[in-house]
Write an enzyme that holds these catalytic residues in place. Structure first.
Site, PDB file in Angstrom:
ATOM      1  CG  HIS A  70      -2.026  -0.958   1.003  1.00 15.31           C
ATOM      2  ND1 HIS A  70      -1.993  -2.165   1.655  1.00 15.31           N
ATOM      3  CD2 HIS A  70      -3.166  -0.654   0.580  1.00 15.31           C
ATOM      4  CE1 HIS A  70      -3.048  -2.952   1.347  1.00 15.31           C
ATOM      5  NE2 HIS A  70      -4.069  -2.036   0.538  1.00 15.31           N
ATOM      6  CG  HIS A  74      -2.202   0.185  -3.857  1.00 16.21           C
ATOM      7  ND1 HIS A  74      -3.149  -0.753  -4.568  1.00 16.21           N
ATOM      8  CD2 HIS A  74      -3.256   0.755  -2.764  1.00 16.21           C
ATOM      9  CE1 HIS A  74      -4.465  -0.789  -4.198  1.00 16.21           C
ATOM     10  NE2 HIS A  74      -4.609   0.346  -3.008  1.00 16.21           N
ATOM     11  CG  HIS A  79      -7.468   4.465  -2.437  1.00 15.23           C
ATOM     12  ND1 HIS A  79      -6.289   4.452  -3.326  1.00 15.23           N
ATOM     13  CD2 HIS A  79      -7.623   3.276  -2.072  1.00 15.23           C
ATOM     14  CE1 HIS A  79      -5.917   3.466  -3.445  1.00 15.23           C
ATOM     15  NE2 HIS A  79      -6.513   2.581  -2.647  1.00 15.23           N
ATOM     16  CG  ASP A  80      -5.234   2.448   0.328  1.00 16.75           C
ATOM     17  OD1 ASP A  80      -6.062   2.535   1.388  1.00 16.75           O
ATOM     18  OD2 ASP A  80      -5.332   1.416  -0.289  1.00 16.75           O
ATOM     19  CG  ASP A 113      -8.630  -0.528  -3.064  1.00 15.99           C
ATOM     20  OD1 ASP A 113      -7.482  -0.358  -3.263  1.00 15.99           O
ATOM     21  OD2 ASP A 113      -9.316  -0.761  -2.185  1.00 15.99           O
TER      22      ASP A 113
END
Length: 859
Positions: free
Chosen positions: A559, A563, A599-600, A720
């Site tokens: 992550h 990614h 998002h991460d 994702d």
């Protein structure tokens, strides 16, 4: 017929009682009662002592009842009873001693003194500064209060309890005494005492009966006025708590303003001339630079009084409320030691011991040095004082409240103590509000500081931006000094071509590219969406934002920034290549791609469940979708920075909508929510097949905000999980990265949490990875891409990719299963051969292969 004499009439009436009664009721009863009720005073001659008949006694009793009804002052009613008792008992003097407690010690104090049959109230009413006080172990009155029984002392010289203290003060000789307690239930309220029987050597049993009979009136008076006083006190108490409570909850930020608002609002209910509040310094430990001079011997150590918790007593602020004459409030920071409220030493004593101190006669006090002369030109003097600590929930003394001079001239009593204590106790507890606010404020400030530190390390600095915006090399100046056209010209040469880098393809791979090249590709996507010019995104802010995003991702196994970029690239591909852009506005497309990149951000390499098991602060901050909410807040924090805010030129409505779309998009990446939304998405796909033309369906969807948000949420899930759809040579490598990160979490669960991880995160079960991948594809992934390919056939390559990868993983899983099956069969053959060989040996034990007994063995 001759005249009728009085004797004859009297004789006739005595012989005819019925006729006499009838005649009296008819002709005189009404007039007599009217005259009796209209009489202002009993028609009894009190000028000289004599026995009273029943009529005179009835008039006295009626007069006392009327007095109770008409008078509003307890002392006056009691005084009238005592005057009549002096006459009835033929006592030279009578006195009333009130029972009270001062600072927890019971005592008796004169309220009415030297009452006789011709006395005047003003001469007998004892002022607080002139009262005579008896402890309960002194004198006949003390003995009566202690025993709670009537006492008749025929000769004071022979009585062991008699004390001539009052006789010496008044130069009066007490010869005999009749004293009785006045009770309220089982509690002593007062002592009434008659002295020196006139014309007789001492008081008789008959006098005791008369005293006890008339004490019923005194009891009634005491109860009526005591209940009235209690009602008044409770009303004041309720008003004080109500009004102080309203002000306490108005002011939650500062203890000084909180105390001031509450105390000023309730001033009318406190019933005193002045009150002063001293606030104590709460510092428990001095700074090293204050301690050094003491340790070096250059300054003397503090030797003064301390609070019960060890703090030096230092009133850093005193607030004086002056209610007599012209109202005034004085706030004195760092008050001097000779300030009128502090000079006596009483507030310091209360702060030191935490006791309530009730000084009933301040000028006569010898322990504390109150000023005996007027304090100012108004002539106001200190007469009585009530001081008590203000204690917080931690039982720390935060201040001292001191009240001066009860308005009616009497000293403060038990009810005043209770009332004032309720106020100070409530104020002490309310300190929790500003303390909590201060703690929260400090935490907020610390958060802002740490956030600033994080942003400093995450933000793209002026050196890093030159790797993309080479303004120094091209123009010899900084980016903020360049025009937008100049920056666009530089970026045109630096940013990659979308077609050659295949950033709009579903099979895109980041593996051949550096992280800086991925940043450039991300910037290029905004230009491909044509949102930079449309929404006037500053190009310097765009570059800094994308570069900062790459730095915001941690250097962890999976992550990481790669990614994050891949999810953003897949979102871009779904919008452009997958033709999903037709449902969304340009603003929504801008928000969706930005959300995908964010998002991460700041992922820790562990999932939500681990955050809860390890009691991470994130789990306490966010109740659900823990990491997703953290990623969202981190991304919004970057966007709040002016130098990174790519939304800065949106109007308010556009900005709110963009942030709203980001909220939904990032939270939707929580797989726990995926199973809730996929049925709704499937219904939307089914509905799309009912429309005859794509144009009609598109027009319908563009107006359906909820359906658009559901589609966007599923797009985020598809992005994702998109690594599962990549070509096998890419997917196989990425799957190992995902597995490695899972195994790292499993190691943490085993070592830190002392728990066994699930098979997916168990390093010892790494050989089962192909089987786990097949299960993950079947249970989670296939539905997403199957429905999207049905929704838009342009997305079919993603379904083809996952289908192919499933075949590869299935083949590996089958190979592993076959290998394990072969090993198991070989193991069984070896065991069977071993058992057969053991059974064929001479003298061999045929039961060798049987399970061993737990209780016996064969020799």
């Amino acid at each position: 017929m001759g005249e009728v004499t009085a004797e004859e009439v009297e004789k006739f009436l005595d012989s005819n009682i019925g006729f006499a009664k009838q005649y009296y009721n008819f002709h005189y009863r009404g007039k007599v009662i009217s005259d009796l009720l209209g009489a202002k005073e009993a028609a009894v001659d009190f000028s000289n002592y004599h026995d009273v008949n029943s009529v005179e006694e009835s008039e006295i009793i009626f007069d006392l009842l009327r007095d109770v009804q008409e008078n509003l002052q307890a002392e006056k009613c009691t005084f009238n009873v005592m005057k009549k008792l002096c006459f009835l008992l033929r006592a030279d003097r009578m006195s009333l001693f009130m029972y009270r407690t001062r600072n927890g010690i019971a005592e008796l104090a004169t309220r009415l003194f030297n009452v006789h049959k011709d006395a005047v109230l003003e001469d007998c009413l004892v002022m607080p500064d002139s009262e005579i006080v008896f402890p309960l172990d002194m004198g006949v009155v003390g003995h009566v209060a202690h025993s709670k029984k009537i006492a008749n002392v025929p000769n004071t010289e022979e009585d062991e309890h008699f004390c001539d203290f009052v006789d010496n003060l008044t130069e009066y000789q007490t010869k005999n005494i009749l004293a009785s307690p006045i009770m309220n239930g089982k509690d002593v309220v007062a002592i009434i005492m008659a002295v020196n029987k006139i014309d007789e050597p001492h008081f008789t049993k008959r006098d005791e009966e008369i005293l006890l009979k008339y004490l019923n009136f005194v009891n009634l008076i005491m109860k009526v006025f005591h209940l009235s006083y209690l009602h008044n006190c409770e009303t004041r108490r309720g008003q004080i708590l109500l009004w102080s409570g309203s002000k306490v909850f108005e002011e939650l930020t500062d203890i000084e303003r909180q105390f001031h608002k509450a105390l000023y609002t309730v001033r009318a209910f406190l019933n005193c001339d002045r009150y002063s509040v001293g606030l104590l310094d709460m510092t428990k430990q001095k700074e090293f630079f204050d301690v050094w001079p003491v340790l070096m011997g250059e300054a003397p150590a503090y030797s003064g009084p301390r609070t019960p918790d060890g703090r030096e007593i230092n009133f850093y602020k005193v607030i004086d409320y002056i209610l007599h004459g012209k109202e005034d409030i004085k706030v004195i920071p760092n008050p001097p030691a000779d300030h009128w409220a502090l000079v006596s030493g009483l507030p310091t004593y209360v702060a030191q011991n935490g006791l309530i101190c009730n000084i009933m006669n301040a000028p006569a006090e010898d322990f504390f040095e109150f000023q005996k002369e007027p304090l100012d030109e108004s002539g106001w003097m200190i007469k009585n004082v009530l001081s008590m600590p203000i204690v917080n929930k931690k039982e720390e003394i935060v201040g001292v409240a001191t009240f001066y001079n009860r308005k009616d001239g009497k000293p403060f009593d038990d009810m005043d103590e209770t009332l004032m204590e309720s106020l100070t106790q409530f104020l002490g507890w309310s300190v929790l509000n500003p303390d909590t606010y201060e703690s929260m404020n400090k935490l907020e400030n610390r958060k802002d500081i740490f956030q600033d530190i994080v942003k400093y390390h995450v933000k793209c600095d002026n050196e890093e931006i030159q790797k993309i915006l080479k303004t120094r090399e091209v123009y010899g100046k900084e980016p903020w000094e360049c025009e937008e056209e100049e920056l666009a010209e530089i970026l045109q040469g630096e940013l990659p071509d979308a077609e050659s880098y295949e950033i709009n393809k579903f099979h895109f791979s980041d593996l051949p590219l550096t992280e800086l090249e991925l940043v450039k590709c991300g910037i290029q996507m905004y230009y491909e969406l044509r949102v930079v010019d449309k929404f006037h995104i500053p190009q310097e802010a765009l570059v800094r934002f994308m570069y900062s995003l790459s730095k915001g991702y941690r250097r962890i196994t999976y992550h990481n920034w790669r990614h994050g970029f891949n999810v953003g690239q897949t979102m871009f591909s779904l919008l452009v290549t997958g033709k999903l852009k037709r449902y969304f506005t340009d603003l929504e497309a801008l928000a969706m791609v930005t959300a995908a990149f964010c998002h991460d951000i700041d992922h820790r390499g562990t999932n939500n469940l681990y955050q809860m098991k390890s009691q991470n602060p994130l789990a306490k901050l966010h109740g659900s979708s823990i990491l997703e909410r953290h990623h969202l807040e981190f991304g919004k924090t970057l966007l709040r920075d002016e130098s990174l805010n790519i939304f800065q030129n949106l109007n308010r409505r556009q900005h709110e909508h963009a942030i709203h779309m980001m909220d939904i998009a990032i939270i939707a990446t929580d797989l726990a929510l995926y199973f809730k939304k996929r049925t709704m998405f499937q219904k939307i796909v089914d509905q799309s097949k009912t429309y005859e033309s794509t144009q009609e369906w598109t027009q319908y969807m563009m107006l359906e905000q909820t359906r658009k948000e559901i589609v966007m949420a599923m797009m985020m899930t598809a992005c994702d999980l998109s690594a599962i759809t990549k070509p096998w040579e890419v997917q196989s490598k990425v799957a190992l990265l995902v597995a490695a990160e899972f195994w790292e979490q499993g190691d943490l669960e085993r070592t830190v949490l002392q728990q066994n991880p699930i098979p997916m995160m168990d390093r010892n079960k790494a050989d089962e990875l192909p089987k786990l991948q097949v299960g993950f594809i079947d249970f989670v992934c296939t539905f997403v891409y199957k429905e999207f390919s049905r929704f838009h056939e342009e997305i079919t390559p993603m379904l083809d990719g996952i289908t192919n990868n499933r075949k590869e993983w299935k083949a590996l899983a089958d190979e592993y299963e076959a290998k394990m099956k072969a090993l198991e069969e070989e193991k069984q053959k070896q065991q069977a051969a071993k058992q057969a060989a053991s059974g064929n040996q001479p003298g061999g034990n045929p039961l060798q292969g049987a399970p061993a007994s737990k209780s016996c063995c064969i020799q």
